[in-house]
Design an enzyme around this catalytic site. Structure first.
Site, PDB file in Angstrom:
ATOM      1  CG  ASP A  28      -3.067  -0.652  -5.506  1.00 10.53           C
ATOM      2  OD1 ASP A  28      -2.101   0.127  -5.586  1.00 10.53           O
ATOM      3  OD2 ASP A  28      -3.161  -1.694  -6.195  1.00 10.53           O
ATOM      4  CG  HIS A  64      -0.428  -3.110  -8.357  1.00  9.60           C
ATOM      5  ND1 HIS A  64      -0.699  -2.239  -7.326  1.00  9.60           N
ATOM      6  CD2 HIS A  64       0.926  -3.237  -8.376  1.00  9.60           C
ATOM      7  CE1 HIS A  64       0.422  -1.856  -6.757  1.00  9.60           C
ATOM      8  NE2 HIS A  64       1.433  -2.440  -7.376  1.00  9.60           N
TER       9      HIS A  64
END
Ligand code: NAD
Ligand code: LMR
Length: 340
Positions: A175, A202
């Site tokens: 990310d 996530h």
């Protein structure tokens, strides 16, 4: 020109090998799921890391070939392949760091949570073995849904009496990698200089990039641009899943991200100061028991979970919106690990 470039790469590698064998401690690293889409390039990248002295590649199938292939690379680590459950103990014994990319990936139309039914069981059995064979190792969890697999691992370790919250990490580095790339393009700054914290979890809206804290400051970004960057970061995994059209999810960028995070963990273990990465860990910086934020890494794993810093109203709103989904994924993992 090309020859001199290769010569300088060779000599950099030689210097790295020389430095590592003389001054860096021996470190055994295992990759569980090493024959998979992430596992193979991750095995390659860990073989190139001079901090690794022993590389242990485990999967239910296909590891002898991967291990033979990677073992011919002339870098520091010795490589061994292990296949099938009866070799898992050997693969894990003496490990300092275990990286877990084992499990099924998404296909178009699926959420990460749709992987829970298969991957939860895989993670539970691998973590049971970790608690038996290398209870002091750091664990880097890549298998999805990370928001639930990390709480599953914690419960398995608690039951075995080996849980150390400083040693369990959900890998959310991809990310951060995406946020850095997308931000650099919009803000027109060199991508190699960019830092952007990504917090929360996530999956979808639980991924919260804090672009207000991004450095360096480049061109001024409008609210619309920040919203679009946030959404693209949250949907980065889906963008890859759709582009691969049924052939899996991110593997190469994930292997890169996994290698960056593993390298940070090894540097921390070796006492290198000021190693800070975002990771999904046990946390008390919000009311949620697990949360991704910046973490300072040290000789025992997590040295300090860093706070969120100051947030814009947009980020505060994002933070409040992600909490119910993240909490429910955490509770789902805990419940699964404690059934039977
Ligand atoms: P893949 O199917 O290509 O590889 C998975 C590997 O795991 C296979 O080789 C399989 O044999 C192995 N495996 C299955 N059960 C196992 C077990 N019990 N023990 C050891 N190995 C086992 O999948 P992939 O693309 O490498 O993705 C793996 C996982 O990583 C998926 O769950 C995916 O969603 C996740 N992922 C996470 C991130 C992240 O940012 N955290 C990014 C990308 C993918
Ligand atoms: C990613 O972010 O790429 C991974 O979590 C894989 C996925 O399913 O999106």
């Amino acid at each position: 020109m090309r020859t001199s470039m290769f010569r300088s790469v060779e000599s950099a590698l030689r210097r790295a090998r020389c430095f590592s064998s003389e001054s860096s401690p021996k470190r055994k690293v295992a990759v569980l799921g090493a024959a998979g889409g992430i596992g193979q390039p991750l095995a390659l990248l860990m073989k190139l890391n001079p901090l690794v002295s022993q590389l242990s590649l485990y999967d239910i199938a296909g590891t002898p070939g991967v291990a033979a292939d990677v073992s011919h690379i002339n870098t520091r680590s010795e490589v061994a392949g292990y296949m099938g459950e009866d070799q898992l103990g050997q693969a894990l014994e003496g490990c300092d760091l275990v990286i877990i990319p084992a499990g099924v990936p998404r296909k178009p139309g699926m959420t990460r949570d749709d992987l829970f039914n298969i991957n939860a069981g895989i993670v539970k059995s691998l973590c049971t073995a970790i608690s038996k064979y290398c209870p002091n190792a750091l664990v880097n969890m890549i298998s999805n849904p990370v928001n639930s697999t990390v709480p599953i691992a914690a419960e398995v370790f608690k039951k075995a009496g080996t849980y150390d919250e400083k040693k369990l990490f959900g890998v959310t580095t991809l990310d951060v990698v995406r946020a850095k790339t997308f931000y650099a393009g919009k803000a027109k700054v060199p991508v190699a200089d960019v830092n952007v914290p990504v917090v929360g979890g996530h999956a979808g809206i639980t991924i919260l990039p804090l672009f207000s804290q991004a450095t360096p400051k480049g061109s001024n970004l409008s609210d619309e641009e920040i919203t679009a960057l946030t959404k693209r970061t949250q949907d980065g995994g889906t963008e890859v899943v759709e582009a691969k059209a049924g052939k899996g999810s991110a593997t190469l960028s994930m292997a890169y991200a996994g290698a960056v995070f593993a390298d940070a963990c090894l540097k921390g273990l070796n006492g290198v100061p000021d190693i800070v990465e975002c990771s999904y860990v046990q946390s008390n910086i919000t009311e949620l028991p697990f949360f991704a934020s910046k973490v300072r890494l040290g000789k025992n794993g997590v040295e300090e979970v860093l706070g969120l810093g100051s947030l814009t109203d947009y980020e505060k709103q994002g933070l409040e919106s992600l909490k119910p989904e993240l909490l429910s994924s955490i509770e789902k993992g805990i419940k699964f690990a404690n059934q039977d």
